[in-house]
Design a protein around this motif. Structure first.
Motif, PDB file in Angstrom:
ATOM      1  N   VAL A  24       0.829  -1.203   0.000  1.00 24.91           N
ATOM      2  CA  VAL A  24       0.000   0.000   0.000  1.00 24.91           C
ATOM      3  C   VAL A  24       0.864   1.254   0.000  1.00 24.91           C
ATOM      4  N   SER A  25       0.277   2.331  -0.470  1.00 20.46           N
ATOM      5  CA  SER A  25       0.915   3.641  -0.377  1.00 20.46           C
ATOM      6  C   SER A  25       0.206   4.366   0.750  1.00 20.46           C
ATOM      7  N   ALA A  26       0.873   4.500   1.875  1.00 14.73           N
ATOM      8  CA  ALA A  26       0.247   5.101   3.058  1.00 14.73           C
ATOM      9  C   ALA A  26       1.275   5.917   3.814  1.00 14.73           C
ATOM     10  N   ASP A  83      -2.443   7.599   8.503  1.00 11.77           N
ATOM     11  CA  ASP A  83      -3.441   6.888   7.695  1.00 11.77           C
ATOM     12  C   ASP A  83      -3.940   5.653   8.434  1.00 11.77           C
ATOM     13  N   VAL A 100      -5.140   1.822   7.781  1.00 14.19           N
ATOM     14  CA  VAL A 100      -5.037   0.758   6.786  1.00 14.19           C
ATOM     15  C   VAL A 100      -5.736  -0.490   7.303  1.00 14.19           C
ATOM     16  N   LEU A 101      -6.170  -1.334   6.387  1.00 14.29           N
ATOM     17  CA  LEU A 101      -6.706  -2.640   6.766  1.00 14.29           C
ATOM     18  C   LEU A 101      -5.545  -3.622   6.781  1.00 14.29           C
ATOM     19  N   ILE A 138      -3.229  -4.298   3.597  1.00 16.28           N
ATOM     20  CA  ILE A 138      -3.729  -4.697   2.281  1.00 16.28           C
ATOM     21  C   ILE A 138      -4.508  -3.582   1.590  1.00 16.28           C
ATOM     22  N   ALA A 139      -4.862  -2.520   2.318  1.00 17.09           N
ATOM     23  CA  ALA A 139      -5.589  -1.398   1.717  1.00 17.09           C
ATOM     24  C   ALA A 139      -5.537  -0.209   2.662  1.00 17.09           C
ATOM     25  N   ARG A 140      -5.528   0.979   2.069  1.00 16.16           N
ATOM     26  CA  ARG A 140      -5.650   2.203   2.852  1.00 16.16           C
ATOM     27  C   ARG A 140      -7.118   2.592   2.840  1.00 16.16           C
ATOM     28  N   ILE A 141      -7.644   2.959   3.996  1.00 20.37           N
ATOM     29  CA  ILE A 141      -9.042   3.372   4.075  1.00 20.37           C
ATOM     30  C   ILE A 141      -9.091   4.852   3.729  1.00 20.37           C
ATOM     31  N   ALA A 142      -9.611   5.161   2.554  1.00 20.21           N
ATOM     32  CA  ALA A 142      -9.640   6.536   2.054  1.00 20.21           C
ATOM     33  C   ALA A 142     -10.483   7.425   2.958  1.00 20.21           C
TER      34      ALA A 142
END
Length: 75
Positions: free
Chosen positions: A50-52, A56, A58-59, A66-70
């Motif tokens: 991820v790009s965080a 931020d 993240v999950l 595995i994902a950044r929560i926008a």
């Protein structure tokens, strides 16, 4: 919470369940790693996928973001 050797301590690790958990990044570390606050624990996690940035959310599943929560950030 992870032990120094990277294994889970206690009966349940916060990131070894079948679902991802939201964690807030508190610092970035060398080697695409980060320290993150989650449910009852601060853990070292991988942010290679991820790009965080610090702050931020993240999950995280199995120690991997595995994902950044926008739109969810913490100052």
């Amino acid at each position: 919470m992870s032990s120094p050797d990277g294994s889970c301590a206690g009966e349940v690790c916060t990131t070894c369940a079948d679902e991802a958990v939201p964690m807030r990044l508190v610092s970035l570390l060398p080697g695409e790693l980060a320290l993150a606050d989650g449910p009852g624990a601060r853990q070292e996690i991988s942010v290679a996928l991820v790009s965080a940035a610090v702050g931020d959310t993240v999950l995280v599943h199995a120690g991997e973001a595995i994902a950044r929560i926008a739109g969810v950030t913490h100052e």
